[in-house]
Design a protein around this motif. Structure first.
Motif, PDB file in Angstrom:
ATOM      1  N   GLN A   8       0.834  -1.204   0.000  1.00 49.44           N
ATOM      2  CA  GLN A   8       0.000   0.000   0.000  1.00 49.44           C
ATOM      3  C   GLN A   8       0.863   1.247   0.000  1.00 49.44           C
ATOM      4  O   GLN A   8       0.547   2.234  -0.691  1.00 49.44           O
ATOM      5  CB  GLN A   8      -0.927  -0.026   1.203  1.00 49.44           C
ATOM      6  N   ALA A   9       1.951   1.203   0.793  1.00 44.10           N
ATOM      7  CA  ALA A   9       2.855   2.364   0.825  1.00 44.10           C
ATOM      8  C   ALA A   9       3.514   2.562  -0.529  1.00 44.10           C
ATOM      9  O   ALA A   9       3.653   3.697  -1.000  1.00 44.10           O
ATOM     10  CB  ALA A   9       3.909   2.163   1.908  1.00 44.10           C
ATOM     11  N   GLU A  10       3.934   1.422  -1.167  1.00 42.96           N
ATOM     12  CA  GLU A  10       4.540   1.544  -2.508  1.00 42.96           C
ATOM     13  C   GLU A  10       3.538   2.098  -3.503  1.00 42.96           C
ATOM     14  O   GLU A  10       3.876   2.930  -4.346  1.00 42.96           O
ATOM     15  CB  GLU A  10       5.041   0.175  -2.961  1.00 42.96           C
ATOM     16  N   LEU A  11       2.266   1.622  -3.382  1.00 46.64           N
ATOM     17  CA  LEU A  11       1.227   2.142  -4.278  1.00 46.64           C
ATOM     18  C   LEU A  11       1.004   3.619  -4.016  1.00 46.64           C
ATOM     19  O   LEU A  11       0.867   4.414  -4.958  1.00 46.64           O
ATOM     20  CB  LEU A  11      -0.073   1.356  -4.064  1.00 46.64           C
ATOM     21  N   ILE A  65       7.378  21.243  -8.514  1.00 40.47           N
ATOM     22  CA  ILE A  65       7.727  20.616  -7.236  1.00 40.47           C
ATOM     23  C   ILE A  65       9.212  20.288  -7.295  1.00 40.47           C
ATOM     24  O   ILE A  65       9.654  19.484  -8.120  1.00 40.47           O
ATOM     25  CB  ILE A  65       6.885  19.356  -6.983  1.00 40.47           C
ATOM     26  N   ILE A  66       9.977  20.917  -6.397  1.00 39.73           N
ATOM     27  CA  ILE A  66      11.435  20.859  -6.456  1.00 39.73           C
ATOM     28  C   ILE A  66      11.967  20.389  -5.114  1.00 39.73           C
ATOM     29  O   ILE A  66      11.540  20.878  -4.062  1.00 39.73           O
ATOM     30  CB  ILE A  66      12.025  22.239  -6.809  1.00 39.73           C
ATOM     31  N   GLY A  67      12.887  19.430  -5.146  1.00 36.18           N
ATOM     32  CA  GLY A  67      13.595  19.007  -3.944  1.00 36.18           C
ATOM     33  C   GLY A  67      14.999  19.584  -3.945  1.00 36.18           C
ATOM     34  O   GLY A  67      15.651  19.682  -4.999  1.00 36.18           O
ATOM     35  N   ARG A  99       1.607   6.536  -6.581  1.00 36.21           N
ATOM     36  CA  ARG A  99       0.570   7.529  -6.882  1.00 36.21           C
ATOM     37  C   ARG A  99       1.083   8.933  -6.603  1.00 36.21           C
ATOM     38  O   ARG A  99       0.838   9.869  -7.382  1.00 36.21           O
ATOM     39  CB  ARG A  99      -0.670   7.246  -6.049  1.00 36.21           C
ATOM     40  N   LEU A 100       1.786   9.071  -5.465  1.00 33.91           N
ATOM     41  CA  LEU A 100       2.333  10.383  -5.127  1.00 33.91           C
ATOM     42  C   LEU A 100       3.331  10.827  -6.190  1.00 33.91           C
ATOM     43  O   LEU A 100       3.333  11.995  -6.600  1.00 33.91           O
ATOM     44  CB  LEU A 100       2.997  10.322  -3.752  1.00 33.91           C
ATOM     45  N   ALA A 101       4.160   9.874  -6.645  1.00 30.71           N
ATOM     46  CA  ALA A 101       5.126  10.218  -7.690  1.00 30.71           C
ATOM     47  C   ALA A 101       4.411  10.629  -8.969  1.00 30.71           C
ATOM     48  O   ALA A 101       4.815  11.573  -9.649  1.00 30.71           O
ATOM     49  CB  ALA A 101       6.061   9.038  -7.953  1.00 30.71           C
ATOM     50  N   ALA A 102       3.315   9.898  -9.284  1.00 31.16           N
ATOM     51  CA  ALA A 102       2.548  10.249 -10.484  1.00 31.16           C
ATOM     52  C   ALA A 102       1.911  11.626 -10.327  1.00 31.16           C
ATOM     53  O   ALA A 102       1.867  12.413 -11.268  1.00 31.16           O
ATOM     54  CB  ALA A 102       1.477   9.186 -10.749  1.00 31.16           C
ATOM     55  N   THR A 150      17.797  18.455  -5.997  1.00 24.03           N
ATOM     56  CA  THR A 150      17.826  16.985  -5.947  1.00 24.03           C
ATOM     57  C   THR A 150      16.690  16.342  -6.734  1.00 24.03           C
ATOM     58  O   THR A 150      16.781  15.173  -7.089  1.00 24.03           O
ATOM     59  CB  THR A 150      17.772  16.507  -4.489  1.00 24.03           C
ATOM     60  N   SER A 151      15.600  17.050  -6.960  1.00 25.35           N
ATOM     61  CA  SER A 151      14.500  16.510  -7.767  1.00 25.35           C
ATOM     62  C   SER A 151      13.824  17.656  -8.504  1.00 25.35           C
ATOM     63  O   SER A 151      13.822  18.798  -8.035  1.00 25.35           O
ATOM     64  CB  SER A 151      13.488  15.750  -6.899  1.00 25.35           C
ATOM     65  N   TRP A 152      13.199  17.307  -9.650  1.00 25.84           N
ATOM     66  CA  TRP A 152      12.695  18.354 -10.567  1.00 25.84           C
ATOM     67  C   TRP A 152      11.593  17.724 -11.408  1.00 25.84           C
ATOM     68  O   TRP A 152      11.849  16.860 -12.239  1.00 25.84           O
ATOM     69  CB  TRP A 152      13.857  18.819 -11.437  1.00 25.84           C
ATOM     70  N   ASN A 153      10.328  18.101 -11.168  1.00 27.95           N
ATOM     71  CA  ASN A 153       9.220  17.457 -11.887  1.00 27.95           C
ATOM     72  C   ASN A 153       8.926  18.190 -13.203  1.00 27.95           C
ATOM     73  O   ASN A 153       9.551  19.212 -13.537  1.00 27.95           O
ATOM     74  CB  ASN A 153       7.978  17.370 -10.998  1.00 27.95           C
ATOM     75  N   ARG A 154       7.938  17.653 -13.929  1.00 27.69           N
ATOM     76  CA  ARG A 154       7.596  18.235 -15.232  1.00 27.69           C
ATOM     77  C   ARG A 154       7.013  19.627 -15.084  1.00 27.69           C
ATOM     78  O   ARG A 154       7.178  20.479 -15.957  1.00 27.69           O
ATOM     79  CB  ARG A 154       6.613  17.320 -15.962  1.00 27.69           C
ATOM     80  N   GLY A 155       6.288  19.851 -13.975  1.00 25.25           N
ATOM     81  CA  GLY A 155       5.757  21.194 -13.747  1.00 25.25           C
ATOM     82  C   GLY A 155       6.882  22.206 -13.637  1.00 25.25           C
ATOM     83  O   GLY A 155       6.756  23.338 -14.123  1.00 25.25           O
ATOM     84  N   ALA A 156       8.006  21.807 -13.003  1.00 26.67           N
ATOM     85  CA  ALA A 156       9.158  22.706 -12.915  1.00 26.67           C
ATOM     86  C   ALA A 156       9.771  22.924 -14.293  1.00 26.67           C
ATOM     87  O   ALA A 156      10.214  24.034 -14.613  1.00 26.67           O
ATOM     88  CB  ALA A 156      10.184  22.116 -11.955  1.00 26.67           C
TER      89      ALA A 156
END
Length: 735
Positions: free
Chosen positions: A272-275, A291-293, A279-282, A301-307
């Protein structure tokens, strides 16, 4: 011969006391000594017999029994010495001594035989050393037993406190061990599970697969499978529900017996946590926001498509790069301040700032920054959500400009703003409202009743009714009403308002405006008076034009009566009908409430009736069929249209039915889809000659029709087969 007779013979021999000369002292000495020896000899066998009975582990116990028999025999011999002092049964005494001799000899021979074995027995020192060695070994065994018990207790404790299920099965795949972890996971107690087949814990569709898996594993050389070799399986609980699990298995060979032990973990929560993580990653990837880490050192450290969409950089271009490259020079200090707050574990709530895109353009954003913590609660980084608010900023600027313009418009337009709290029944006015009602903030109590008291008494009922209708949602609030100032002057106001309702739909506030229309009302009154004067004047003009046309018509009729030429008379009659059609328009306008237009259906009906009367045509001779839409036309359209109908119907009455007594004339006027008008005049008379060409016609009537169609900016067509049909299409014009 009886054997006991010589043994007990006493008459042949003399007792021993004769040998002691009946000396009492000597007899007493022998009696006491022998008696004590007898007692001692008889007591020693009892002691030996007791020892042998109690110590059955003694070596050579039969030797002790022989010694006991020998001692008893010796004691009996001494007892016979006392007996023979008075009874000379020497044969008996000798027999007893013979028995004693046999026992003694047997004992002596037995002792000789066991001497090697007796010599081989350990000495007391050796026994003591052996005893000490045994004692030490016994102590060591006790320690080992205690350690083994402690190990078993620890193992049992581990088995019971383990969160994972630990299940042992025999070679026949029946459960032999079922720990508390297994009880929690599967819902069975150990008593319910032990002795049951492994299939009890497996889904039906997987039971045969797992049975074969255990069989295959038993035939392999390996004794266990590491955690890295775990494979996902499914288990079945007592209630029938299935769950994903992770398991490993080992085997232990104990002689001919093989024991399999499975270690199983319920991974439902992990799945469930992996799901949830996927889902959170999606969500993060599909989010329209950036959303930037970033690390505490300010590295991305992280960079989504919105960024990517917001800033123009791809993830490969910015990962492990400093986030400072997104900051404009005048915001350089902002990064250090934000990172310091994050290091303290603080959340940076939504704030608005400016960043730089890859193309160098500045973009307005609203950002929220949260600390990222590890399992121990230590801050290890930050997560930022940024939203492009450029359009909102532009809208806010536009709204601010619009608000400023609205304020200027309100001031220049003399508009007052008010608000009524329906719940508290209180009013809030701006300064302009006080001017409209001739009062001041100090004089006005801001209560609803204070406002209604300033309304004109005749207007108060319908104004309050309009408020209730607006509150009930029946109609908008937009009345016009009068107010009375303290000096007695009357002012006209126009109001508009909007009702605000709570989530339950109950009205709780009205917001509206008032503006003074007193001057507008005064101007309207002046215009209305002027219009009434002009209306009277127009009616008078229409009346006089109609009368003047009547005078002209009368002159034509007088001229026709004096003339004897039929052509002149016919020409004057045609002119009379044309003037009558024009006069009829002015008559309709004079009698109408609207001085600018007339109802064309009524006009055509009266016009055709006049023509039938003029040519003395009866309805049973020629039938008139009219289909006129309910259309109103302006005078500049109605007069040409009336003249055209006059010409066409007159021609049909004069020429279409000369050779027969009956016929039909149709007059139709309809509005077309493009809002143009179509006039059709048709008769079923003799029609037109085959060589008739309207373009070559020189008659006054056709010339007049062509001129009138041109005046109407229309087109016309004429057909002479099976009677005559004239179709005229023209724009409606102003109605």
């Amino acid at each position: 011969m009886n054997l006991s007779q010589p043994l007990l013979e006493v008459n042949v021999f003399i007792p021993h006391e004769h040998y002691y000369l009946w000396n009492p002292e000597l007899l007493g000495l022998h009696i006491v000594s022998d008696a004590v020896i007898v007692l001692a000899y008889y007591s020693m066998p009892l002691t030996l017999f007791y020892i042998v009975r109690k110590r059955r582990d003694l070596p050579f116990p039969w030797v002790f029994l022989l010694f006991s028999a020998f001692i008893v025999a010796c004691g009996t011999a001494h007892l016979m010495e006392i007996w023979t002092l008075w009874h000379p049964t020497y044969w008996l005494t000798g027999a007893i001594k013979l028995i004693t001799a046999v026992i003694s000899l047997t004992t002596a021979i037995a002792l000789v035989q066991i001497i090697p074995k007796a010599l081989a027995l350990p000495s007391p020192a050796q026994l003591d050393a052996a005893n000490q060695a045994l004692q030490a070994e016994s102590t060591e065994r006790q320690h080992m037993n205690l350690a083994l018990q402690a190990s078993e207790a620890r193992l049992a404790g581990i088995l019971e406190i383990a969160e994972d299920a630990i299940i042992s099965i025999a070679a026949n795949q029946q459960i032999t061990l079922f720990n508390q972890g297994a009880e929690r996971i599967f819902g069975y107690t150990a008593a319910e599970a032990i002795g049951q087949p492994l299939d009890l814990l497996l889904p039906n569709q997987l039971a045969s697969i797992h049975r074969q898996h255990v069989v295959d594993f038993s035939q392999t050389a390996g004794v266990s499978r590491k955690m890295g070799d775990r494979r996902e399986i499914f288990g079945r609980r007592k209630d029938g529900t299935e769950f994903p699990a992770e398991a490993s298995i080992s085997k232990l060979q104990l002689g001919d017996e093989v024991i399999f032990t499975a270690f199983l973990r319920d991974i439902t929560e992990r799945k469930q946590a992996e799901l949830a993580m996927s889902r959170l990653a999606a969500i993060v990837e599909s989010s329209g926001d950036a959303i930037i880490g970033k690390s505490l050192e300010g590295m991305i450290t992280s960079w989504n498509r919105g960024a990517e969409r917001l800033f123009g950089y791809t993830a490969a271009e910015v990962i492990d790069r400093p986030v400072a490259q997104l900051f404009p020079p005048n915001h350089a200090d902002e990064l250090a301040q934000v990172l310091e707050q994050i290091k303290q574990g603080e959340f940076v709530q939504s704030y608005e700032t400016v960043r730089v895109r890859k193309d160098g353009q500045h973009v307005d954003i609203a950002a929220t920054i949260s600390p990222i913590k590890d399992a121990t609660g230590r801050v290890i980084g930050a997560a930022k959500i940024a939203r492009d608010i450029t359009e909102r900023k532009q809208a806010e600027n536009q709204l601010r400009d619009l608000s400023n313009r609205l304020m200027l418009a309100l001031k220049s337009g003399a508009i007052g703003i008010w608000e009524w709290n329906v719940t508290t029944n209180s009013l809030t006015w701006d300064n302009r409202m006080y001017e409209f009602y001739g009062t001041t903030p100090d004089q006005f109590t801001h209560a609803y009743d204070a406002w209604t008291s300033r309304l004109h008494p005749d207007d108060r009922p319908f104004v309050e009714a309009a408020i209730h209708q607006a509150l009930d949602g029946e109609k908008d609030y937009e009345p016009e009403f009068r107010v009375i100032h303290p000096d007695g002057t009357v002012h006209y106001l126009k109001a508009y308002a909007r009702v605000e309702r709570n989530p339950a739909g109950i009205p709780h506030r009205m917001i509206g405006i008032n503006y003074d229309i007193t001057e507008l009302k005064q101007t309207a009154a002046q215009i209305e008076a002027s219009l009434k004067e002009k209306e009277v004047l127009l009616k008078e003009i229409h009346h006089r034009v109609k009368n003047n046309l009547g005078v002209v018509d009368g002159l034509l009729q007088m001229q026709a009566r004096r003339s004897h030429n039929p052509e002149v008379i016919e020409t004057l009659k045609e002119s009379h009908n044309r003037i009558a059609s024009i006069a009829l328009v002015h008559e309709k306008l004079y009698s109408s409430d609207d001085l600018a237009k007339i109802n064309i259906a009524h006009y055509i009906a009266d016009l055709t009736a006049h023509l039938f009367d003029s040519y003395n045509i009866h309805a049973n001779q020629i039938k008139l069929v009219s289909h006129i839409s309910d259309i109103s036309l302006a005078i500049d359209t109605a007069i040409p249209c009336g003249l055209i109908i006059n010409e066409l119907v007159s021609n049909a009455l004069k020429y279409a039915f000369s050779n027969r007594q009956a016929g039909e004339i149709q007059v139709m006027l309809d509005e077309q889809p493009d809002q143009s008008l179509c006039l059709i005049v048709r008769d079923n008379g003799v029609g037109l000659p085959e060589d008739f060409d309207p373009k070559q016609a020189t008659t006054l009537g056709l010339s007049l029709i062509q001129g009138l169609v041109k005046q109407l900016r229309g087109t016309w067509a004429i057909h002479g087969q099976s009677g005559t049909t004239v179709t005229i299409t023209f724009p409606r014009g102003q109605s």
